[in-house]
Enzyme design. Structure first.
Site, PDB file in Angstrom:
ATOM      1  N   TYR A 140       0.852  -1.183   0.000  1.00 54.61           N
ATOM      2  CA  TYR A 140       0.000   0.000   0.000  1.00 54.61           C
ATOM      3  C   TYR A 140       0.895   1.243   0.000  1.00 54.61           C
ATOM      4  O   TYR A 140       1.512   1.575   1.014  1.00 54.61           O
ATOM      5  CB  TYR A 140      -0.916   0.032   1.221  1.00 54.61           C
ATOM      6  CG  TYR A 140      -1.941  -1.085   1.283  1.00 54.61           C
ATOM      7  CD1 TYR A 140      -2.128  -1.970   0.228  1.00 54.61           C
ATOM      8  CD2 TYR A 140      -2.735  -1.257   2.415  1.00 54.61           C
ATOM      9  CE1 TYR A 140      -3.068  -2.980   0.297  1.00 54.61           C
ATOM     10  CE2 TYR A 140      -3.676  -2.268   2.489  1.00 54.61           C
ATOM     11  CZ  TYR A 140      -3.844  -3.127   1.429  1.00 54.61           C
ATOM     12  OH  TYR A 140      -4.780  -4.147   1.501  1.00 54.61           O
TER      13      TYR A 140
ATOM     14  N   PRO B 155     -16.013  -4.691   2.368  1.00 55.53           N
ATOM     15  CA  PRO B 155     -17.165  -5.338   2.996  1.00 55.53           C
ATOM     16  C   PRO B 155     -18.521  -4.678   2.718  1.00 55.53           C
ATOM     17  O   PRO B 155     -19.551  -5.220   3.125  1.00 55.53           O
ATOM     18  CB  PRO B 155     -16.829  -5.228   4.487  1.00 55.53           C
ATOM     19  CG  PRO B 155     -16.046  -3.955   4.594  1.00 55.53           C
ATOM     20  CD  PRO B 155     -15.225  -3.897   3.333  1.00 55.53           C
TER      21      PRO B 155
ATOM     22  N   GLY C 161     -23.469  -2.787  -6.376  1.00 50.84           N
ATOM     23  CA  GLY C 161     -24.358  -3.291  -7.412  1.00 50.84           C
ATOM     24  C   GLY C 161     -25.812  -2.900  -7.194  1.00 50.84           C
ATOM     25  O   GLY C 161     -26.136  -2.031  -6.384  1.00 50.84           O
TER      26      GLY C 161
END
Length: 279
Positions: free
Chosen positions: A57, A203, A207
């Site tokens: 990261y 999490p 959609g």
């Protein structure tokens, strides 16, 4: 909501994922360094006791930022990191699980996080070019040397989890999982059966089911909450081993995410959410 990670680390079951704190390639703190530091410190103030990052990261910048913001770490804070996913280019991710590489990255993470032992060191991805036993074996050697407290895995299936457990104790599995993507349901069930922490990354549901008019929106309206909060509350309800790590660079969204741990879903609401057909 609390759980015991690895049998000896009590953590609150809603953590913080540090991916979005820095630009993935340059490592520049999003919103500026002061803002990113403020987000990390506020997370701890709000009761977050589990922060997840990775060596990839921002090419290590995320780990350095966490140390800058929080070291010396408060009692009870668990900082987890990962290795085994290299960044050969701005939009490229490449599994790299050679034992010597994993050991090298662990040493760099120890230095950047300013610790003598990593609370949780996770294999970021399984490298298909290296035997899984060798990859997990490298983490086990680090554990035996006292440089790693607990071993975790990321993006594995149930068979890979079983194979890894034949080599070393596995404290956690971090897989993509949310209301509308349950491809790793079998892994979650295996983790729940063996008391292994299941850490869903990304999490919050996405959609069509997350759009206005969907079940998420309906339940959110009933609770006076946001769809994102309901997504997190559903995961927390799914099994006592779930430890979602929503990430954000926004102080407002951070507070919203953490508050999801206080939501109580009714039996009817849980059933309606369970009945949502994954994408």
């Amino acid at each position: 909501m609390r759980m015991i990670l690895g049998g000896d680390l009590p953590v609150n079951r809603l953590g913080f994922g540090a991916l979005r704190l820095t630009d993935g390639w340059t490592g520049a703190p999003r919103g500026g360094r002061d803002h990113a530091v403020a987000v990390l410190r506020r997370a701890v103030e709000l009761g977050v006791t589990f922060i997840d990052t990775a060596d990839s990261y921002g090419l290590g910048a995320s780990e350095e930022l966490i140390a800058e913001a929080l070291h010396p770490y408060p009692d009870g804070l668990v900082v987890a990191t990962k290795a085994g996913q290299s960044r050969p280019g701005p939009a490229l991710w490449q599994p790299l699980g050679r034992p010597e590489y994993l050991k090298q990255q662990a040493e760099l993470s120890l230095r950047r996080l300013r610790v003598e032992r990593l609370d949780l060191f996770q294999l970021h991805r399984v490298d298909p070019l290296v035997p899984l036993a060798d990859q997990v074996g490298a983490l086990k050697e680090l554990q035996d040397e006292g440089k790693v407290r607990h071993i975790g895995l990321s993006e594995v299936d149930a068979d890979q989890l079983a194979a890894a457990r034949a080599v070393a104790g596995v404290a956690s599995v971090q897989n993509l999982y949310h209301l509308t993507d349950r491809r790793h349901e079998a892994v979650l069930e295996r983790c729940a059966a063996h008391g292994i922490a299941f850490i869903p990354w990304l999490p919050v549901a996405s959609g069509r089911h997350a759009r206005p008019g969907g079940v998420l929106a309906e339940v959110a309206a009933e609770l006076g909450a946001s769809p994102a909060q309901v997504s997190l509350a559903w995961i927390l309800h799914r099994a006592p081993v779930t430890l979602p790590i929503p990430g954000t660079g926004s102080l407002e969204h951070l507070a919203e995410n953490v508050a999801a741990a206080g939501l109580t879903l009714t039996g009817d609401q849980v059933k309606r959410l369970d009945d949502v057909q994954p994408a």
